[in-house]
Design an enzyme around this catalytic site. Sequence first.
Site, PDB file in Angstrom:
ATOM      1  N   SER A 336      -8.301  17.225 -29.645  1.00  0.00           N
ATOM      2  CA  SER A 336      -7.676  16.381 -28.635  1.00  0.00           C
ATOM      3  C   SER A 336      -6.890  15.268 -29.297  1.00  0.00           C
ATOM      4  O   SER A 336      -7.239  14.795 -30.393  1.00  0.00           O
ATOM      5  CB  SER A 336      -8.742  15.756 -27.722  1.00  0.00           C
ATOM      6  OG  SER A 336      -9.432  14.717 -28.395  1.00  0.00           O
ATOM      7  N   ASP A 337      -5.813  14.837 -28.647  1.00  0.00           N
ATOM      8  CA  ASP A 337      -5.252  13.551 -29.019  1.00  0.00           C
ATOM      9  C   ASP A 337      -6.332  12.518 -28.725  1.00  0.00           C
ATOM     10  O   ASP A 337      -7.271  12.757 -27.968  1.00  0.00           O
ATOM     11  CB  ASP A 337      -3.971  13.273 -28.230  1.00  0.00           C
ATOM     12  CG  ASP A 337      -3.041  12.305 -28.945  1.00  0.00           C
ATOM     13  OD1 ASP A 337      -3.524  11.537 -29.802  1.00  0.00           O
ATOM     14  OD2 ASP A 337      -1.833  12.310 -28.644  1.00  0.00           O
ATOM     15  N   TRP A 338      -6.189  11.352 -29.329  1.00  0.00           N
ATOM     16  CA  TRP A 338      -7.276  10.382 -29.296  1.00  0.00           C
ATOM     17  C   TRP A 338      -7.539   9.891 -27.864  1.00  0.00           C
ATOM     18  O   TRP A 338      -6.662   9.317 -27.219  1.00  0.00           O
ATOM     19  CB  TRP A 338      -6.947   9.239 -30.242  1.00  0.00           C
ATOM     20  CG  TRP A 338      -7.498   9.440 -31.635  1.00  0.00           C
ATOM     21  CD1 TRP A 338      -8.206   8.540 -32.364  1.00  0.00           C
ATOM     22  CD2 TRP A 338      -7.411  10.609 -32.461  1.00  0.00           C
ATOM     23  NE1 TRP A 338      -8.571   9.067 -33.574  1.00  0.00           N
ATOM     24  CE2 TRP A 338      -8.098  10.349 -33.668  1.00  0.00           C
ATOM     25  CE3 TRP A 338      -6.846  11.873 -32.292  1.00  0.00           C
ATOM     26  CZ2 TRP A 338      -8.226  11.272 -34.687  1.00  0.00           C
ATOM     27  CZ3 TRP A 338      -6.962  12.803 -33.312  1.00  0.00           C
ATOM     28  CH2 TRP A 338      -7.638  12.506 -34.491  1.00  0.00           C
ATOM     29  N   ASP A 339      -8.742  10.165 -27.382  1.00  0.00           N
ATOM     30  CA  ASP A 339      -9.172   9.833 -26.026  1.00  0.00           C
ATOM     31  C   ASP A 339      -8.391  10.599 -24.959  1.00  0.00           C
ATOM     32  O   ASP A 339      -8.229  10.110 -23.838  1.00  0.00           O
ATOM     33  CB  ASP A 339      -9.078   8.325 -25.770  1.00  0.00           C
ATOM     34  CG  ASP A 339     -10.097   7.535 -26.577  1.00  0.00           C
ATOM     35  OD1 ASP A 339     -11.221   8.038 -26.764  1.00  0.00           O
ATOM     36  OD2 ASP A 339      -9.767   6.423 -27.033  1.00  0.00           O
ATOM     37  N   ALA A 340      -7.934  11.796 -25.296  1.00  0.00           N
ATOM     38  CA  ALA A 340      -7.219  12.626 -24.324  1.00  0.00           C
ATOM     39  C   ALA A 340      -8.149  13.577 -23.585  1.00  0.00           C
ATOM     40  O   ALA A 340      -7.695  14.373 -22.772  1.00  0.00           O
ATOM     41  CB  ALA A 340      -6.110  13.429 -25.014  1.00  0.00           C
TER      42      ALA A 340
END
Length: 852
Positions: A336-340
């Site tokens: 995931s992109d960060w916190d996605a």
Amino acid sequence: MSKTDVSADTGTAEHHKPTMSEQKKPSVWQRVQAGLPFLKTKKRIIIVLVVLVVIIGGGLAGLAALPSKKTEGSVDREPMTDDSFFYGLSPPVYPSPEMEGLGAWSDAFEKARDMVGEMTLEEKVSLTGGIRSSTGCAGLLPPIRRLRFPGMCLHDAGQGLRNTDFVNAYPAGIHVGASWNKPLARRRAKAMGSEFRTKGVNVLLGPSIGPMGRVVSGGRNWESFSVDPYLTGVFVHETVNGVQEEGVLTSVKHFIANEQETNRLQKLPREAVSSNVDDKTMHEFYLWPFQDAVHAGSANIMCSYQRINNSYGCQNSKTMNGLLKDELGFQGWVVSDWDAQHAGVAAALAGMDVAMPVPHDYWGDTLVEAVRNGSVPESRVTDMVTRVIASWYRLNQDHEDFPPPGAGMPMNVQEPHAIVDARNTSSRGVLRDGAVEGHVLVKNANGALPLGRPRLLSLFGYSATSARGMNFIGGGFVDPLAFGAYPVGWEEVEAGFTMKEDYDQDWSAIGLGGTMISGGGSGAPSPSTLISPFEAIKAQADGDGTALLWDFERGDPGVHAESDACLVFGNVWASESYDRPALYDDYTDGLILNVASRCNNTMVVLHNAGPRLVDQWIEHSNVTAVLFAHLPGQDSGNALVSILYGGANPSGKLPYTVARNESDYAHLAGPDVLLPDDRVHANFPQSNFSEGVYVDYRHFDRQGIEPRFAFGFGLSYTSFAFGNLTVQASRNASTTAPYPTGPLGEGGPQDLWAVLARVSADVRNTGAVAGHEVAQLYVGIPGGPVRQLRGFDKPFVEAGESAAVEFELTRRDLSVWDVGAQKWHLQNGTYGVWVGSSSRDLPLEGEFAIQN
């Protein structure tokens, strides 16, 4: 926890728990409806048939069912409060395909299966999310020490290591795209990969190939290579190969159709913007370079923040299960992109493998419980972890000579720490060459450049000097150096990242704080040194005996009447987390015109993080030369001086089109935003990609719009001529079947790369100076855009000499996506071929036929 509780994740346009019927392969008609999701009623089918008669090319009508930015009667309707309306617009594809160990992954796959087979469920789940770290790694997978797995460090970015010391700042993605130089891109990638490895970084979070430039003012366009899927695909292929040759994984991002920063993040009650893309456009444009990345063997793909057809990118089963892991045969893991991550069960079943930077409440113990109560099959978790461990083996990171994760990445460089110097003297050449070749000369009236040995030079403009500081300061969410914020100030970049509503300044169009070598955000590198244009010009002038005058503060400076030349330096700022406010700025335009009114040899240098309009001053008789200097990295000044003084012959070409007016880009100039009277979609903003593949030069060609500077355009200090075009098509009937029949490999059916035609031409240097020329091949595919880039080469040609260029056209290069068959279709018909120096300067023309 019950199954219902675990499955009730919010924020997806799919049914969270797939039924048995949903796990089956869709029928042909279901696939048609998947590509054209509004084909649900007879009335709508009739509408499609009518539209297809009127619109040549077809395939875009599927967007009609997706909510438009302005809905009739929306003023009187209350905002939607749940997403059930959107269910099915992103079709469900289950189950998630398991890794098979295709091709070169075979040995790594077997080793990974053995290791994962010894893990407990809790150990496997621990590797599906990051942990808090005492290192400077942006993300860290935990170790399993009893199995001698040390964990993995993930860190930014695609232009060099971010937020650390003793590393180099390489040219940005847009600068690489402007070089049109494949071997140079590979050299840059290898140099960066070596530095990441030395610092103990297992995964390089890049390169970026999304956004693709659909939104001309996109805040992150500078991180990617080009607006063209073919050009981008070539460079991502070279970059993946170069980085991974050094034993470091590439995390190619952002998957997929991630085209604007505006509303990219969820901010409840508002969800993130939805990129609404039809199936044909998805394949022929946005998926194209990701296919090249997978074909090159990229071990990691990063899913994106926004929604895709109203399902979040990191829980979208159609894109991850369907497109990436099934259709493209992707063998690596999706992070995931960060916190996605917005869901637990839904994300796991949809094909996401690892959550970063931590799984929060979605996975961890919750995922263990979801496996035990049957919401998630343990085989899905096993596959997640097998993909991770296989990549570790595939890149030989199990060898003892690979540093421990984050070994050279201190948490805080201001605190005492062991120095790990990742720089290598062998990188000096690629830093310089890369910086030089991404400069694009677009005007050079009467041979104003190169300069020679001027008696007096006058220098103006805010982008000539280094920033007043280049240091880690700590504190706040965004450190200026760590996020490339010095040209504008860290407060602005932080406001964008944190979505501060009380930020009372408009977003910056330019960086008044100094010269730009990168844009802002997580893609910005940390240079160990920086030579600005002013510093390099001063050194050159000192050796030449040239007098210098300068004024970098005033917008209406005085100009010495005896100046041999006046150089004006401006820039175009762009950053992650917000989009550019405009495609030009009045301050810089006014500065250029003020200087040009007093100096009859005014030269403009723009460090631009994206396309920049120039029509307010480009035809001024005293503006004699213009350079798009892009984002050159730390060797910016030295590279510019070598071009200005003729030590290097400029050879860059534009990787985008420069329009005459913003309106020439139509609605593509800026991001899609919610209209003031559209209350209905206030919580669910929509971005309909109704233009299909007609982005940038395809749009200009289709509409007959004359650009200011065409895609692929760039001048040289010499001149070139093209001749001797030959086109030879394959006669092998087995390779010209309508659809590919080869076995699945990384990137799809392997016969997609079968060569069906060859094109050759000669490039002659008709001037007096040796130099590089970019020969560009465009193809007209029946029923498609007028022309599409399908090949390029960049030979070095001595004055008066010729060089031969050859291009191979594959089945993939010549095919279109068949929505009904869900395959690449090689059509019968005549294919046009053009070769020349830009998309609008193509003196050689030919054709060939395909009959299958």
